[in-house]
Design an enzyme around this catalytic site. Structure first.
Site, mmCIF file in Angstrom:
data_model
loop_
_atom_site.group_PDB
_atom_site.id
_atom_site.type_symbol
_atom_site.label_atom_id
_atom_site.label_comp_id
_atom_site.label_asym_id
_atom_site.label_seq_id
_atom_site.Cartn_x
_atom_site.Cartn_y
_atom_site.Cartn_z
ATOM 1 C CG HIS A 54 -1.973 -0.997 1.215
ATOM 2 N ND1 HIS A 54 -3.110 -0.869 1.985
ATOM 3 C CD2 HIS A 54 -2.112 -2.169 0.537
ATOM 4 C CE1 HIS A 54 -3.897 -1.910 1.779
ATOM 5 N NE2 HIS A 54 -3.300 -2.716 0.912
ATOM 6 C CD GLU A 56 -1.962 4.292 3.199
ATOM 7 O OE1 GLU A 56 -3.133 4.640 3.407
ATOM 8 O OE2 GLU A 56 -1.652 3.410 2.370
ATOM 9 C CB CYS A 84 -6.760 -0.173 5.091
ATOM 10 S SG CYS A 84 -5.028 -0.734 5.027
ATOM 11 C CB CYS A 87 -2.133 1.837 6.008
ATOM 12 S SG CYS A 87 -1.703 0.902 4.513
#
Length: 149
Positions: A54, A56, A84, A87
């Site tokens: 992801h 992040e 999410c 993260c």
């Protein structure tokens, strides 16, 4: 803090992801003192064949490596989509002080819910959502419409 400028930089990163056939989520990490960008990134899930790449996490890994530290205190993350739970946990672990995000997650497990219910174990960042939300949402909507064709 130049909120609109830095969110604009996050959106530029999301557009890079879009060009690479990734879900268009982008972000930048800012040093709160100098107001400089420490690291920037976007989703790399498809290109790496790794579901945890992801945006992040990409940004956090780059920043920790660059600064040679495991904590990112006194930093601010600008991200185009509400983080999410995975993260959010990483953000808490590295002690990012503040988060500004664009679009709210349509999933029920986003950062806002986690933060509002005091579910962070340990460090809890300040969170501000809906920053340049329309642009962030449009990138996501266009991406998923294209995927369905």
């Amino acid at each position: 803090m130049k909120i609109d400028y830095f969110m604009g930089e996050a959106i530029k990163e999301a557009k890079k992801a879009l060009k690479n056939n990734e879900v268009p989520i982008g972000g930048v990490l800012i040093d709160n003192y100098s107001q400089n960008i420490i690291s920037r990134g976007h989703n790399r899930i498809n290109s790496s064949s790794n579901a945890i790449n992801h945006c992040e996490l990409v940004i956090i890994i780059k920043a920790c490596k660059k600064l040679k530290t495991k904590y990112l205190q006194n930093t601010t993350l600008f991200i185009t989509l509400e983080p999410c739970i995975m993260c959010s946990a990483a953000i808490s672990e590295v002690h990012i002080r503040t988060i500004y995000f664009g679009a709210y997650s349509e999933k029920s497990d986003g950062l806002e819910k986690l933060n509002s219910n005091n579910n962070f174990k340990g460090f809890s960042p300040e969170v501000y959502g809906g920053i340049q939300e329309r642009q962030s949402k449009k990138l996501l909507k266009d991406f998923f419409l294209k995927q369905r064709k």
